[in-house]
Design an enzyme around this catalytic site. Sequence first.
Site, PDB file in Angstrom:
ATOM      1  N   MET A   1       3.422   1.935   4.171  1.00 29.06           N
ATOM      2  CA  MET A   1       4.797   1.670   3.547  1.00 29.06           C
ATOM      3  C   MET A   1       5.636   1.392   4.935  1.00 29.06           C
ATOM      4  O   MET A   1       6.793   1.910   5.084  1.00 29.06           O
ATOM      5  CB  MET A   1       5.375   2.744   2.578  1.00 29.06           C
ATOM      6  CG  MET A   1       4.817   2.776   1.108  1.00 29.06           C
ATOM      7  SD  MET A   1       5.155   4.318   0.618  1.00 29.06           S
ATOM      8  CE  MET A   1       3.815   5.394   1.420  1.00 29.06           C
TER       9      MET A   1
ATOM     10  N   GLY B   1       0.448  13.990  -5.646  1.00 28.87           N
ATOM     11  CA  GLY B   1       1.112  14.700  -4.545  1.00 28.87           C
ATOM     12  C   GLY B   1       1.738  15.946  -5.360  1.00 28.87           C
ATOM     13  O   GLY B   1       1.045  17.126  -5.115  1.00 28.87           O
TER      14      GLY B   1
ATOM     15  N   GLY C   1       1.995   7.720  -7.870  1.00 19.86           N
ATOM     16  CA  GLY C   1       3.449   7.828  -8.208  1.00 19.86           C
ATOM     17  C   GLY C   1       3.598   8.540  -9.462  1.00 19.86           C
ATOM     18  O   GLY C   1       3.305   8.045 -10.458  1.00 19.86           O
ATOM     19  N   GLY C   2       4.270   9.849  -9.760  1.00 21.56           N
ATOM     20  CA  GLY C   2       4.359  10.524 -10.907  1.00 21.56           C
ATOM     21  C   GLY C   2       3.215  10.744 -11.952  1.00 21.56           C
ATOM     22  O   GLY C   2       3.313  10.769 -13.007  1.00 21.56           O
TER      23      GLY C   2
ATOM     24  N   HIS D   1      -5.171  11.102   0.670  1.00 26.05           N
ATOM     25  CA  HIS D   1      -4.013   9.975   0.643  1.00 26.05           C
ATOM     26  C   HIS D   1      -2.776  10.250   1.353  1.00 26.05           C
ATOM     27  O   HIS D   1      -2.344  11.259   1.356  1.00 26.05           O
ATOM     28  CB  HIS D   1      -3.605   9.691  -1.057  1.00 26.05           C
ATOM     29  CG  HIS D   1      -2.783   8.602  -1.343  1.00 26.05           C
ATOM     30  ND1 HIS D   1      -3.086   7.405  -1.369  1.00 26.05           N
ATOM     31  CD2 HIS D   1      -1.236   8.609  -1.106  1.00 26.05           C
ATOM     32  CE1 HIS D   1      -2.092   6.618  -1.459  1.00 26.05           C
ATOM     33  NE2 HIS D   1      -0.763   7.125  -1.163  1.00 26.05           N
TER      34      HIS D   1
ATOM     35  N   SER E   1      -2.224  13.470  -2.498  1.00 25.80           N
ATOM     36  CA  SER E   1      -1.217  12.850  -1.432  1.00 25.80           C
ATOM     37  C   SER E   1      -0.738  13.988  -0.592  1.00 25.80           C
ATOM     38  O   SER E   1      -0.007  14.785  -1.062  1.00 25.80           O
ATOM     39  CB  SER E   1      -0.087  12.226  -2.169  1.00 25.80           C
ATOM     40  OG  SER E   1       0.976  11.888  -1.106  1.00 25.80           O
TER      41      SER E   1
ATOM     42  N   GLY F   1       8.403   5.927  -1.526  1.00 23.42           N
ATOM     43  CA  GLY F   1       9.254   6.447  -0.668  1.00 23.42           C
ATOM     44  C   GLY F   1       9.479   7.937  -0.760  1.00 23.42           C
ATOM     45  O   GLY F   1       9.637   8.804   0.341  1.00 23.42           O
ATOM     46  N   PHE F   2       9.435   8.313  -1.805  1.00 24.17           N
ATOM     47  CA  PHE F   2       9.418   9.837  -1.951  1.00 24.17           C
ATOM     48  C   PHE F   2       8.289  10.351  -3.014  1.00 24.17           C
ATOM     49  O   PHE F   2       8.037   9.675  -4.164  1.00 24.17           O
ATOM     50  CB  PHE F   2      10.802  10.105  -2.615  1.00 24.17           C
ATOM     51  CG  PHE F   2      11.877   9.734  -1.551  1.00 24.17           C
ATOM     52  CD1 PHE F   2      12.330  10.526  -0.611  1.00 24.17           C
ATOM     53  CD2 PHE F   2      12.446   8.436  -1.941  1.00 24.17           C
ATOM     54  CE1 PHE F   2      13.107  10.029   0.423  1.00 24.17           C
ATOM     55  CE2 PHE F   2      13.729   7.920  -1.023  1.00 24.17           C
ATOM     56  CZ  PHE F   2      13.863   8.758   0.111  1.00 24.17           C
ATOM     57  N   GLY F   3       7.809  11.464  -2.777  1.00 22.04           N
ATOM     58  CA  GLY F   3       7.135  12.146  -3.878  1.00 22.04           C
ATOM     59  C   GLY F   3       7.897  12.655  -4.913  1.00 22.04           C
ATOM     60  O   GLY F   3       9.052  12.798  -4.918  1.00 22.04           O
ATOM     61  N   GLY F   4       7.183  13.079  -6.041  1.00 19.29           N
ATOM     62  CA  GLY F   4       8.061  13.991  -7.044  1.00 19.29           C
ATOM     63  C   GLY F   4       8.826  13.171  -8.000  1.00 19.29           C
ATOM     64  O   GLY F   4       9.612  13.703  -8.785  1.00 19.29           O
TER      65      GLY F   4
ATOM     66  N   MET G   1       5.567   5.984   6.234  1.00 22.04           N
ATOM     67  CA  MET G   1       6.778   5.404   5.869  1.00 22.04           C
ATOM     68  C   MET G   1       7.628   5.154   7.218  1.00 22.04           C
ATOM     69  O   MET G   1       7.571   5.940   8.081  1.00 22.04           O
ATOM     70  CB  MET G   1       7.426   6.236   5.075  1.00 22.04           C
ATOM     71  CG  MET G   1       6.845   6.669   3.731  1.00 22.04           C
ATOM     72  SD  MET G   1       7.796   7.842   2.670  1.00 22.04           S
ATOM     73  CE  MET G   1       6.560   7.918   1.418  1.00 22.04           C
TER      74      MET G   1
ATOM     75  N   MET H   1       2.066   0.616  -7.606  1.00 19.51           N
ATOM     76  CA  MET H   1       2.863   1.700  -7.523  1.00 19.51           C
ATOM     77  C   MET H   1       3.540   1.894  -8.896  1.00 19.51           C
ATOM     78  O   MET H   1       3.896   0.990  -9.607  1.00 19.51           O
ATOM     79  CB  MET H   1       3.816   1.296  -6.460  1.00 19.51           C
ATOM     80  CG  MET H   1       3.914   1.463  -4.993  1.00 19.51           C
ATOM     81  SD  MET H   1       2.837   2.793  -4.429  1.00 19.51           S
ATOM     82  CE  MET H   1       4.350   3.930  -5.013  1.00 19.51           C
TER      83      MET H   1
END
Length: 217
Positions: free
Chosen positions: A67, A196, A175-176, A32, A7, A141-144, A36, A136
């Site tokens: 998104m 990511g 995600g994650g 990827h 990502s 909305g956010f990486g990490g 947003m 998802m």
Amino acid sequence: MPIIAPSMLSADFLKLGEEIDMINNSEADWFHLDVMDGRFVPNISYGMPIISQMKKRAKKTFDVHLMVVEPERYLEEFKKAGADYLTVHYETGFHLHRTLTSIKALGMKAGLSINPHTPVDMVKDIIHEIDLLLIMSINPGFGGQKFLPLTYNKIRQAKEMIVKARASTLIEIDGGVTLENAADIVAAGTDVLVAGNTVFSSPDPLGTIKKLKQIGK
Ligand code: DX5
Ligand code: ZN
């Protein structure tokens, strides 16, 4: 062997060209790209101008994850920007069947994404229209962020649904994803891993991508 899709949200934007070259030279399969709008998700990232610039340098498939609310307004523009896969969110659509068929009519692969609260069953009747089912594993909305364990069940349910329907839909997890949980995620039935933070915060991104790629080998 999973398809690996780093990502670019976690890339260093001041060195975007070098980051793209790193992915080009890696064992990763796709780029990827997270778009947003600050409305569907509480964050704003980048859009078509950045993606079309990146396309000039990138040598791999563009997996664009929208998104945004009312994604059907922008399908043609993302095609022009270079999207190969274009994914919209289930939660944003009144007429998803139409949106998915429009994406394909424009010559792209059609993706549909579901948030953690959306049951896999909701996409059952249109599974044959979906080339890529993006589940998802965080709230987008956010990486990490940390991987939500409820995702494992969803992957298994999705896999069962796809096999039963004899559909060719790929399952993507976003995600994650880490080096620790990736093997379990793939074992549950995942075809595509988005990563990511795990890739771009690694001291050895090429080695990390290689390790992700070797899963299940
Ligand atoms: C978040 C995005 C993800 C994000 C993943 O809404 O859809 O693609 O970049 O980042 P990591 O792998 O760090 O969780
Ligand atoms: Zn994403």
